[in-house]
Design a protein around this motif. Structure first.
Motif, PDB file in Angstrom:
ATOM      1  N   GLU A   4      11.883  -9.900  -8.944  1.00  0.00           N
ATOM      2  CA  GLU A   4      13.241 -10.486  -8.999  1.00  0.00           C
ATOM      3  C   GLU A   4      13.798 -10.604  -7.436  1.00  0.00           C
ATOM      4  OE1 GLU A   4      16.538 -12.508 -10.786  1.00  0.00           O
ATOM      5  OE2 GLU A   4      14.601 -12.199 -11.759  1.00  0.00           O
ATOM      6  N   GLN A   5      13.710  -9.311  -6.897  1.00  0.00           N
ATOM      7  CA  GLN A   5      14.628  -9.389  -5.501  1.00  0.00           C
ATOM      8  C   GLN A   5      13.680 -10.399  -4.428  1.00  0.00           C
ATOM      9  OE1 GLN A   5      14.727  -5.201  -3.945  1.00  0.00           O
ATOM     10  NE2 GLN A   5      15.404  -5.939  -1.976  1.00  0.00           N
ATOM     11  N   TYR A   6      12.425 -10.445  -4.849  1.00  0.00           N
ATOM     12  CA  TYR A   6      11.728 -10.948  -3.735  1.00  0.00           C
ATOM     13  C   TYR A   6      11.983 -12.566  -3.864  1.00  0.00           C
ATOM     14  CZ  TYR A   6       7.724 -12.971  -0.755  1.00  0.00           C
ATOM     15  OH  TYR A   6       7.005 -13.509   0.109  1.00  0.00           O
ATOM     16  N   ASN A   7      12.148 -13.006  -5.077  1.00  0.00           N
ATOM     17  CA  ASN A   7      12.690 -14.201  -5.528  1.00  0.00           C
ATOM     18  C   ASN A   7      14.023 -14.687  -4.709  1.00  0.00           C
ATOM     19  OD1 ASN A   7      10.182 -14.847  -6.597  1.00  0.00           O
ATOM     20  ND2 ASN A   7      10.792 -14.596  -8.652  1.00  0.00           N
ATOM     21  N   LYS A   8      15.068 -13.637  -4.838  1.00  0.00           N
ATOM     22  CA  LYS A   8      16.346 -14.018  -4.359  1.00  0.00           C
ATOM     23  C   LYS A   8      16.372 -14.118  -2.808  1.00  0.00           C
ATOM     24  CE  LYS A   8      18.469 -12.385  -8.649  1.00  0.00           C
ATOM     25  NZ  LYS A   8      19.441 -11.352  -9.027  1.00  0.00           N
ATOM     26  N   GLU A   9      15.829 -12.814  -2.438  1.00  0.00           N
ATOM     27  CA  GLU A   9      15.807 -12.814  -0.779  1.00  0.00           C
ATOM     28  C   GLU A   9      14.589 -13.204   0.046  1.00  0.00           C
ATOM     29  OE1 GLU A   9      16.648  -8.449  -0.330  1.00  0.00           O
ATOM     30  OE2 GLU A   9      18.262  -8.479  -1.945  1.00  0.00           O
ATOM     31  N   GLY A  10      13.359 -13.551  -0.666  1.00  0.00           N
ATOM     32  CA  GLY A  10      12.061 -14.128   0.259  1.00  0.00           C
ATOM     33  C   GLY A  10      11.672 -12.905   0.906  1.00  0.00           C
ATOM     34  N   LYS A  11      11.641 -11.679   0.567  1.00  0.00           N
ATOM     35  CA  LYS A  11      11.205 -10.324   1.225  1.00  0.00           C
ATOM     36  C   LYS A  11      11.178  -9.324  -0.074  1.00  0.00           C
ATOM     37  CE  LYS A  11      15.094  -9.041   3.852  1.00  0.00           C
ATOM     38  NZ  LYS A  11      15.375  -8.615   5.348  1.00  0.00           N
ATOM     39  N   PHE A  12      10.267  -8.363   0.236  1.00  0.00           N
ATOM     40  CA  PHE A  12      10.348  -6.958  -0.430  1.00  0.00           C
ATOM     41  C   PHE A  12      11.141  -6.027   0.364  1.00  0.00           C
ATOM     42  CE2 PHE A  12       6.214  -8.540  -2.218  1.00  0.00           C
ATOM     43  CZ  PHE A  12       6.737  -8.518  -3.487  1.00  0.00           C
ATOM     44  N   PRO A  13      11.780  -5.102  -0.106  1.00  0.00           N
ATOM     45  CA  PRO A  13      12.733  -4.048   0.746  1.00  0.00           C
ATOM     46  C   PRO A  13      11.713  -3.329   1.607  1.00  0.00           C
ATOM     47  CG  PRO A  13      12.282  -3.291  -1.540  1.00  0.00           C
ATOM     48  CD  PRO A  13      11.874  -4.705  -1.636  1.00  0.00           C
ATOM     49  N   GLY A  14      12.331  -2.683   2.524  1.00  0.00           N
ATOM     50  CA  GLY A  14      11.433  -1.798   3.281  1.00  0.00           C
ATOM     51  C   GLY A  14      10.968  -2.232   4.708  1.00  0.00           C
ATOM     52  N   PRO A  15      10.339  -1.394   5.407  1.00  0.00           N
ATOM     53  CA  PRO A  15       9.755  -1.867   6.746  1.00  0.00           C
ATOM     54  C   PRO A  15       8.453  -2.540   6.526  1.00  0.00           C
ATOM     55  CG  PRO A  15       9.424   0.518   6.321  1.00  0.00           C
ATOM     56  CD  PRO A  15       9.957   0.129   5.377  1.00  0.00           C
ATOM     57  N   THR A  16       7.971  -3.380   7.659  1.00  0.00           N
ATOM     58  CA  THR A  16       6.778  -4.383   7.583  1.00  0.00           C
ATOM     59  C   THR A  16       5.786  -3.804   8.444  1.00  0.00           C
ATOM     60  OG1 THR A  16       7.858  -5.884   9.031  1.00  0.00           O
ATOM     61  CG2 THR A  16       8.217  -6.143   6.720  1.00  0.00           C
ATOM     62  N   ILE A  17       4.488  -4.100   7.978  1.00  0.00           N
ATOM     63  CA  ILE A  17       3.444  -3.867   8.997  1.00  0.00           C
ATOM     64  C   ILE A  17       2.359  -4.791   8.839  1.00  0.00           C
ATOM     65  CG2 ILE A  17       1.504  -2.113   9.413  1.00  0.00           C
ATOM     66  CD1 ILE A  17       3.173   0.138   8.271  1.00  0.00           C
ATOM     67  N   ILE A  18       1.931  -5.440   9.758  1.00  0.00           N
ATOM     68  CA  ILE A  18       0.939  -6.600   9.904  1.00  0.00           C
ATOM     69  C   ILE A  18      -0.373  -5.865  10.449  1.00  0.00           C
ATOM     70  CG2 ILE A  18       0.484  -8.727  10.651  1.00  0.00           C
ATOM     71  CD1 ILE A  18       3.309  -9.346  10.784  1.00  0.00           C
ATOM     72  N   PRO A  19      -1.183  -5.408   9.472  1.00  0.00           N
ATOM     73  CA  PRO A  19      -2.779  -4.824   9.979  1.00  0.00           C
ATOM     74  C   PRO A  19      -3.390  -5.859  10.733  1.00  0.00           C
ATOM     75  CG  PRO A  19      -2.668  -5.169   7.651  1.00  0.00           C
ATOM     76  CD  PRO A  19      -1.117  -5.495   8.029  1.00  0.00           C
ATOM     77  N   PRO A  20      -3.942  -5.635  12.127  1.00  0.00           N
ATOM     78  CA  PRO A  20      -4.766  -6.724  12.635  1.00  0.00           C
ATOM     79  C   PRO A  20      -5.956  -7.075  12.126  1.00  0.00           C
ATOM     80  CG  PRO A  20      -5.010  -4.615  13.839  1.00  0.00           C
ATOM     81  CD  PRO A  20      -3.722  -4.380  12.540  1.00  0.00           C
ATOM     82  N   ARG A  21      -6.320  -8.334  12.237  1.00  0.00           N
ATOM     83  CA  ARG A  21      -7.726  -8.862  11.789  1.00  0.00           C
ATOM     84  C   ARG A  21      -8.723  -7.955  12.575  1.00  0.00           C
ATOM     85  NH1 ARG A  21      -7.356 -15.249  12.305  1.00  0.00           N
ATOM     86  NH2 ARG A  21      -6.611 -14.309  14.398  1.00  0.00           N
ATOM     87  N   ARG A  22      -9.878  -8.010  11.989  1.00  0.00           N
ATOM     88  CA  ARG A  22     -11.189  -7.546  12.639  1.00  0.00           C
ATOM     89  C   ARG A  22     -12.220  -8.491  13.065  1.00  0.00           C
ATOM     90  NH1 ARG A  22     -13.396  -1.816  10.190  1.00  0.00           N
ATOM     91  NH2 ARG A  22     -14.006  -3.108   8.740  1.00  0.00           N
ATOM     92  N   LEU A  23     -12.847  -8.436  14.054  1.00  0.00           N
ATOM     93  CA  LEU A  23     -13.786  -9.471  14.150  1.00  0.00           C
ATOM     94  C   LEU A  23     -15.188  -9.318  13.338  1.00  0.00           C
ATOM     95  CD1 LEU A  23     -13.949  -9.282  17.953  1.00  0.00           C
ATOM     96  CD2 LEU A  23     -13.315 -11.388  16.512  1.00  0.00           C
ATOM     97  N   TRP A  24     -15.381  -8.037  12.740  1.00  0.00           N
ATOM     98  CA  TRP A  24     -16.494  -7.930  11.847  1.00  0.00           C
ATOM     99  C   TRP A  24     -16.774  -9.111  10.777  1.00  0.00           C
ATOM    100  CZ3 TRP A  24     -19.475  -5.200  14.326  1.00  0.00           C
ATOM    101  CH2 TRP A  24     -18.996  -3.851  14.885  1.00  0.00           C
ATOM    102  N   THR A  25     -15.823  -9.559  10.118  1.00  0.00           N
ATOM    103  CA  THR A  25     -16.081 -10.506   9.247  1.00  0.00           C
ATOM    104  C   THR A  25     -16.505 -11.841   9.924  1.00  0.00           C
ATOM    105  OG1 THR A  25     -13.393 -11.289   9.346  1.00  0.00           O
ATOM    106  CG2 THR A  25     -14.374  -9.649   7.571  1.00  0.00           C
ATOM    107  N   LEU A  26     -15.650 -12.224  11.011  1.00  0.00           N
ATOM    108  CA  LEU A  26     -16.252 -13.600  11.670  1.00  0.00           C
ATOM    109  C   LEU A  26     -17.587 -13.197  12.273  1.00  0.00           C
ATOM    110  CD1 LEU A  26     -15.494 -16.234  12.539  1.00  0.00           C
ATOM    111  CD2 LEU A  26     -14.506 -15.236  14.570  1.00  0.00           C
ATOM    112  N   LEU A  27     -17.769 -12.120  12.656  1.00  0.00           N
ATOM    113  CA  LEU A  27     -19.167 -12.057  13.420  1.00  0.00           C
ATOM    114  C   LEU A  27     -20.405 -11.934  12.037  1.00  0.00           C
ATOM    115  CD1 LEU A  27     -18.324  -9.130  15.848  1.00  0.00           C
ATOM    116  CD2 LEU A  27     -19.106 -11.729  16.452  1.00  0.00           C
TER     117      LEU A  27
END
Length: 377
Positions: free
Chosen positions: A286-309
């Motif tokens: 419900e909060q996400y639909n109103k604000e467009g985000k979840f509460p709390g800090p964000t972390i974007i884990p980096p992609r690894r090359l293994w899947t592509l290789l």
């Protein structure tokens, strides 16, 4: 960018990627079959080998999400939780609203090194699906028919075998039992009302038996439960066909860690804990639909090359002889060979489309809400 988007939309390229996935999957399944001789000799070696074989197949789907589609996955959680990723056995509770929710879960597994050893409590019908069910069988995935009287022994035995699993595993549970649709939601809320439970707006009523049983069987093995709530930016409705076509999505996943010590041992209290958790998940949506985000800090884990290789390895291995053969067919000028090759392409495209169809919301059936399903809770 426009040229790249056009190339991704070409059916022939999508077909070639599907060809690589299917043929490599059959090769991997054959190798997995050969590893069965290790089971009575060295079970842990068998498991480690099959983790890597499974990774080689599943990472191709993750590659499509991460590199082909370019879909972004953002975690809403704290660093202390992330520091434990891939370093403990855990149970994952994920909402089941989207066609690619499993794929978003897999990409997080991949980025923290547990894709090959990830587990799921899967419906028995998937065991019959080529590549998917076959790979899961060798990976000791626990299958259930969602009829507790029939599932009791097989589920307990399957979970009990995983207690000494040699690699850290994330065990995924879709506690709702089936993917969310409006029709299923209406039936589910009727069940909630009949049981005196609070109604949910964005989820189905969780089926508690699978969760309480998993907690009971894996007690002493798993150290935490990760509650994962998934949604997409801008009200996107992602599909696997969209991923194959190169469409980019923006996924947000809110992750909260619960140590198993904080979850009641008593079955009824554990079930009540799960119901309360889903009420909290509903409030988050419900909060996400109103604000467009979840509460709390964000972390974007980096992609690894293994899947592509990994994909490039299989593509190089399998497409070179295919292209050489296709050129030979064209040069030969033989109508019989050309018709045969075209027939092969048609059959291949239909087979790949049927595999994709397994994920589609409109094709996922469920007995949710009937008398038998009610008894399972």
């Amino acid at each position: 960018m426009a040229l790249l988007a056009y190339l991704k939309s070409l059916f022939i390229l999508q077909l070639l990627m599907g060809f690589v996935f299917v043929v490599s999957g059959l090769i991997i399944n054959f190798i997995q079959l050969c590893t069965c001789i290790l089971w009575p000799i060295n079970r842990q070696l068998y498991r480690r080998i099959n983790c890597r074989l499974s990774y080689s197949l599943w990472s191709q789907l993750v590659m499509m999400l991460e590199w082909w589609s370019g879909t972004d996955c953002t975690l809403y959680t704290d660093q202390a939780t992330v520091d434990k990723f891939g370093k403990e056995h855990v149970i994952i509770i994920l909402n089941h609203n989207f066609e690619i929710d499993f794929l978003c879960g897999w990409t997080i597994c991949e980025r923290y090194g547990v894709l090959g050893s990830s587990k799921v409590l899967a419906k028995h019908e998937l065991l019959k699906v080529p590549l998917i069910g076959w790979t899961w069988y060798f990976l000791e995935i626990v299958f259930c028919k969602r009829r507790w009287e029939e599932d009791r022994e097989t589920v307990f035995a399957g979970l009990d075998r995983l207690k000494d699993y040699p690699e850290y595993m994330w065990f995924l549970l879709y506690c709702e039992g089936t993917r969310f649709t409006e029709k299923k939601h209406q039936i589910s809320m009727q069940v909630a009302e009949s049981k005196g439970l609070p109604k949910l707006k964005y989820h189905l009523l969780p089926r508690t038996k699978g969760f309480t049983t998993t907690m009971q069987c894996l007690k002493g093995t798993v150290t935490a439960v990760y509650d994962v709530t998934l949604n997409f930016k801008d009200n996107q409705t992602p599909t696997l066909l969209g991923i194959v076509s190169g469409k980019k999505y923006k996924a947000d996943l809110r992750v909260k860690r619960f140590p198993v010590e904080d979850i009641p041992d008593n079955e009824q209290e554990c079930a009540n804990w799960l119901h309360k958790l889903y009420q909290e998940k509903d409030a988050l949506q419900e909060q996400y639909n109103k604000e467009g985000k979840f509460p709390g800090p964000t972390i974007i884990p980096p992609r690894r090359l293994w899947t592509l290789l990994n994909f490039l390895f299989w593509a190089t291995l399998l497409l070179s002889p295919l292209i050489k053969f296709a050129c030979g067919v064209v040069v030969s000028g033989s109508p019989l060979l050309i018709i045969g090759f075209i027939t092969f392409l048609i059959i291949a495209s239909v087979a790949i489309r049927r595999l994709i169809g397994v994920t589609e919301v409109k094709k996922t059936g469920s007995s949710y809400g009937n008398q038998e399903a009610k008894k399972q809770n």
